[in-house]
Design a protein around this motif. Structure first.
Motif, PDB file in Angstrom:
ATOM      1  N   SER A 101       0.854  -1.184   0.000  1.00  0.00           N
ATOM      2  CA  SER A 101       0.000   0.000   0.000  1.00  0.00           C
ATOM      3  C   SER A 101       0.889   1.231   0.000  1.00  0.00           C
ATOM      4  N   HIS A 102       0.256   2.407   0.019  1.00  0.00           N
ATOM      5  CA  HIS A 102       1.007   3.649  -0.020  1.00  0.00           C
ATOM      6  C   HIS A 102       1.110   4.295   1.361  1.00  0.00           C
ATOM      7  N   ASN A 103       1.119   3.491   2.397  1.00  0.00           N
ATOM      8  CA  ASN A 103       1.311   3.996   3.751  1.00  0.00           C
ATOM      9  C   ASN A 103       2.800   4.087   4.056  1.00  0.00           C
ATOM     10  N   ILE A 104       3.180   5.159   4.745  1.00  0.00           N
ATOM     11  CA  ILE A 104       4.580   5.396   5.106  1.00  0.00           C
ATOM     12  C   ILE A 104       4.656   5.584   6.618  1.00  0.00           C
ATOM     13  N   ILE A 105       5.624   4.924   7.238  1.00  0.00           N
ATOM     14  CA  ILE A 105       5.888   5.098   8.665  1.00  0.00           C
ATOM     15  C   ILE A 105       7.204   5.848   8.805  1.00  0.00           C
ATOM     16  N   CYS A 106       7.181   6.930   9.580  1.00  0.00           N
ATOM     17  CA  CYS A 106       8.378   7.733   9.819  1.00  0.00           C
ATOM     18  C   CYS A 106       8.818   7.581  11.268  1.00  0.00           C
ATOM     19  N   GLY A 107      10.077   7.285  11.485  1.00  0.00           N
ATOM     20  CA  GLY A 107      10.660   7.268  12.821  1.00  0.00           C
ATOM     21  C   GLY A 107      11.292   8.611  13.110  1.00  0.00           C
ATOM     22  N   THR A 108      11.027   9.184  14.259  1.00  0.00           N
ATOM     23  CA  THR A 108      11.408  10.562  14.542  1.00  0.00           C
ATOM     24  C   THR A 108      12.580  10.639  15.510  1.00  0.00           C
ATOM     25  N   GLU A 109      13.063  11.875  15.714  1.00  0.00           N
ATOM     26  CA  GLU A 109      14.167  12.110  16.636  1.00  0.00           C
ATOM     27  C   GLU A 109      13.744  11.914  18.086  1.00  0.00           C
ATOM     28  N   PHE A 110      12.445  11.921  18.369  1.00  0.00           N
ATOM     29  CA  PHE A 110      11.942  11.684  19.713  1.00  0.00           C
ATOM     30  C   PHE A 110      11.472  10.246  19.895  1.00  0.00           C
ATOM     31  N   SER A 111      11.897   9.361  18.999  1.00  0.00           N
ATOM     32  CA  SER A 111      11.622   7.921  19.061  1.00  0.00           C
ATOM     33  C   SER A 111      10.151   7.586  18.868  1.00  0.00           C
ATOM     34  N   SER A 112       9.393   8.473  18.252  1.00  0.00           N
ATOM     35  CA  SER A 112       7.992   8.199  17.949  1.00  0.00           C
ATOM     36  C   SER A 112       7.863   7.646  16.535  1.00  0.00           C
ATOM     37  N   LEU A 113       6.705   7.033  16.257  1.00  0.00           N
ATOM     38  CA  LEU A 113       6.358   6.571  14.923  1.00  0.00           C
ATOM     39  C   LEU A 113       5.214   7.425  14.403  1.00  0.00           C
ATOM     40  N   LEU A 114       5.391   7.996  13.218  1.00  0.00           N
ATOM     41  CA  LEU A 114       4.363   8.808  12.584  1.00  0.00           C
ATOM     42  C   LEU A 114       3.837   8.062  11.372  1.00  0.00           C
ATOM     43  N   MET A 115       2.515   7.916  11.289  1.00  0.00           N
ATOM     44  CA  MET A 115       1.921   7.278  10.129  1.00  0.00           C
ATOM     45  C   MET A 115       1.501   8.338   9.131  1.00  0.00           C
ATOM     46  N   VAL A 116       2.032   8.234   7.922  1.00  0.00           N
ATOM     47  CA  VAL A 116       1.685   9.126   6.818  1.00  0.00           C
ATOM     48  C   VAL A 116       0.888   8.312   5.819  1.00  0.00           C
ATOM     49  N   SER A 117      -0.353   8.706   5.607  1.00  0.00           N
ATOM     50  CA  SER A 117      -1.240   7.946   4.742  1.00  0.00           C
ATOM     51  C   SER A 117      -2.228   8.895   4.095  1.00  0.00           C
ATOM     52  N   GLN A 118      -3.147   8.333   3.331  1.00  0.00           N
ATOM     53  CA  GLN A 118      -4.173   9.148   2.700  1.00  0.00           C
ATOM     54  C   GLN A 118      -5.155   9.652   3.744  1.00  0.00           C
ATOM     55  N   LYS A 119      -5.508  10.917   3.625  1.00  0.00           N
ATOM     56  CA  LYS A 119      -6.410  11.526   4.592  1.00  0.00           C
ATOM     57  C   LYS A 119      -7.802  10.895   4.488  1.00  0.00           C
ATOM     58  N   TYR A 120      -8.445  10.769   5.617  1.00  0.00           N
ATOM     59  CA  TYR A 120      -9.784  10.183   5.658  1.00  0.00           C
ATOM     60  C   TYR A 120     -10.705  11.124   6.415  1.00  0.00           C
ATOM     61  N   GLU A 121     -11.988  11.008   6.136  1.00  0.00           N
ATOM     62  CA  GLU A 121     -13.004  11.820   6.788  1.00  0.00           C
ATOM     63  C   GLU A 121     -14.119  10.901   7.276  1.00  0.00           C
ATOM     64  N   THR A 122     -14.658  11.223   8.421  1.00  0.00           N
ATOM     65  CA  THR A 122     -15.759  10.461   8.988  1.00  0.00           C
ATOM     66  C   THR A 122     -17.076  10.987   8.439  1.00  0.00           C
ATOM     67  N   VAL A 123     -17.844  10.096   7.801  1.00  0.00           N
ATOM     68  CA  VAL A 123     -19.128  10.473   7.210  1.00  0.00           C
ATOM     69  C   VAL A 123     -20.228  10.085   8.196  1.00  0.00           C
ATOM     70  N   ARG A 124     -20.995  11.036   8.625  1.00  0.00           N
ATOM     71  CA  ARG A 124     -22.066  10.790   9.582  1.00  0.00           C
ATOM     72  C   ARG A 124     -23.422  10.875   8.897  1.00  0.00           C
ATOM     73  N   ASP A 125     -24.315  10.095   9.400  1.00  0.00           N
ATOM     74  CA  ASP A 125     -25.683  10.119   8.893  1.00  0.00           C
ATOM     75  C   ASP A 125     -26.366  11.424   9.334  1.00  0.00           C
ATOM     76  N   PRO A 126     -26.849  12.249   8.395  1.00  0.00           N
ATOM     77  CA  PRO A 126     -27.454  13.526   8.804  1.00  0.00           C
ATOM     78  C   PRO A 126     -28.697  13.347   9.646  1.00  0.00           C
ATOM     79  N   GLU A 127     -29.342  12.184   9.581  1.00  0.00           N
ATOM     80  CA  GLU A 127     -30.518  11.948  10.405  1.00  0.00           C
ATOM     81  C   GLU A 127     -30.143  11.538  11.817  1.00  0.00           C
TER      82      GLU A 127
END
Length: 477
Positions: A451-477
């Motif tokens: 897939s096109h997901n990328i994991i970045c390891g940082t200088e503070f020893s964290s893992l950052l996930m870089v992926s396609q942006k997503y949005e939560t779709v809610r039922d208007p009712e």
């Protein structure tokens, strides 16, 4: 569709009709053409990579807050707290940071190592599924990882054994040993330890130059392993023969190797050094006469200096003072076998065409001093996306990641022969380099193989996930 229509013949009672105008030629949609042909060519992938780059963004952060035994925190977390409690001027980057990462072949597990000496194996599905939950859905316990081992030495490289996906190898720049771990065993001790034997430069190098900086397996043989050394050689082990190295790929004694890669033929070895040179060996013997070389020593087949190749680019030489810089990492493009990407200490990235030994692509971001940032002591490692010829690397001067278009054609925005005046319509424009802002500075990057997901390891020893942006779709009712 017009070419499949057959005109109805005129009836007998109708007279001859006036000639009809030729049918209108409709524009062939590229997406429909791909679906009908069943073939995705390189040009189509290159056009579609624009949409991919525009959709990438940081979507989740995973901090390194793990325990080792009971209530005892791991060294990586302890060093993070020490650095956070000191003043900005007393920050020590050598204490922490994710130095290397790699996915297994199927993208199920992600292995990462830190400068503090922690080896961690994550389940990628667990990380990805947590994106749809609250931020506290991953507590500070074993639910966030499959394996977590703390060592007494800093780790700088990690690789999966392609022939045994349960096995991981690690190395450190402070020791001449290679550590092998099996994720099937719950043990902090390595299952096997490989070490260097007596070398050509054994008595010439100090203790600080006996470390191993990078690792590489041969895909067709799970027993052969290569490691780049700081003492001027690349070593090969055959685990079926001995636990000490059996072949030594030598260079000048002042060469300190930072990265090693194997070509697609699994016979040609490429090694990058701190003085900006790439050496090439043929493990079958090279050009030297076999009568005058040792049975376990291979001389380099060829050597190229990146700064010399950059000086041959006239447009670049006119605008910049080209100096030799350390090569931090090299990596072959999985979708183009002759493209060897390199990343330099000054933040420049490029592509070496191994067929012609010339630089075909180059990206020169603003220097760190222009952004008001001093010298950075971290070592950055980049990665290729699996199918789109996009090269991802952390920025040297800011919190962000560059996604670079290194498509093997002059239509690439980074190609040295690219001419902006020849741009065509909007549909035919190439993908452009994308800067993706991140919450922390990235040191290493790993791309998912499927897939096109990328994991970045940082200088503070964290893992950052870089992926396609997503949005939560809610039922208007």
């Amino acid at each position: 569709m017009d070419k499949f229509l057959v005109a109805v013949p005129p009836s007998a009672d109708e007279g001859p009709k006036a000639p009809q105008p030729p049918p209108r030629r409709w524009h062939r949609w590229s997406r429909i053409a791909v679906e009908l042909d069943g073939r995705v060519d390189a040009r189509f992938r290159h056009r579609e990579s624009r949409r991919l780059l525009d959709s990438l963004a940081e979507i989740r952060t995973f901090e390194h807050k793990y325990y080792t035994h009971g209530e005892e925190r791991c060294p990586t977390y302890v060093n993070r707290m020490i650095n956070a409690s000191t003043f900005a001027g007393c920050y020590h980057p050598a204490r922490e940071g994710v130095s290397a990462m790699e996915f297994d072949k199927k993208g199920v597990y992600l292995a990462s190592v830190t400068i503090s000496g922690c080896l961690t194996v994550h389940d990628f599905e667990t990380l990805y599924c947590s994106l749809y939950g609250p931020s506290c859905s991953l507590p500070d316990d074993s639910s966030n990882y499959v394996l977590h081992i703390s060592n007494s030495m800093p780790l700088c490289a990690v690789r999966w054994n392609p022939g045994n996906q349960d096995e991981i190898v690690c190395s450190s720049s402070q020791t001449d040993k290679v550590l092998l771990f099996d994720i099937g065993y719950v043990s902090s001790a390595p299952t096997e330890v490989l070490q260097k034997g007596k070398t050509k430069f054994h008595g010439l190098c100090s203790e600080s130059r006996k470390g191993l900086t990078d690792l590489a397996f041969t895909p067709d043989d799970k027993s052969r392993l290569f490691a780049s050394g700081l003492d001027g050689a690349v070593y090969m082990w055959d685990r079926r023969l001995s636990k000490t190295h059996c072949v030594e790929l030598t260079a000048l004694p002042e060469s300190q190797f930072t990265s090693v890669k194997l070509n697609m033929d699994n016979r040609t070895v490429f090694g990058a050094t701190r003085n900006g040179t790439i050496h090439v060996w043929d493990t079958r013997g090279g050009r030297a006469s076999a009568a005058f070389q040792s049975h376990n020593e291979v001389q380099p087949l060829s050597s190229v200096k990146i700064s010399t190749l950059l000086g041959k680019i006239a447009s670049l030489k006119e605008q910049s003072n080209i100096v030799s810089s350390e090569i931090l990492s090299i990596d072959f493009n999985p979708s183009c076998s002759y493209q060897l990407a390199f990343h330099l200490d000054d933040g420049w990235s490029g592509v070496l065409n191994v067929n012609t030994f010339s630089v075909s692509h180059l990206h020169c971001p603003p220097p760190a001093w222009l952004e008001g940032v001093g010298s950075v002591l971290h070592k950055r490692k980049a990665t290729w996306l699996s199918t789109s010829s996009i090269y991802a690397v952390g920025s040297s001067s800011s919190n962000g990641m560059y996604a670079l278009d290194f498509h093997p054609d002059t239509s690439s925005a980074c190609h040295v022969d690219y001419n902006e005046e020849t741009k065509g319509s909007e549909e035919n424009q190439p993908a452009e380099n994308k800067f993706i802002p991140l919450s922390e500075r990235a040191l290493s990057c790993a791309a998912h193989p499927l897939s096109h997901n990328i994991i970045c390891g940082t200088e503070f020893s964290s893992l950052l996930m870089v992926s396609q942006k997503y949005e939560t779709v809610r039922d208007p009712e």
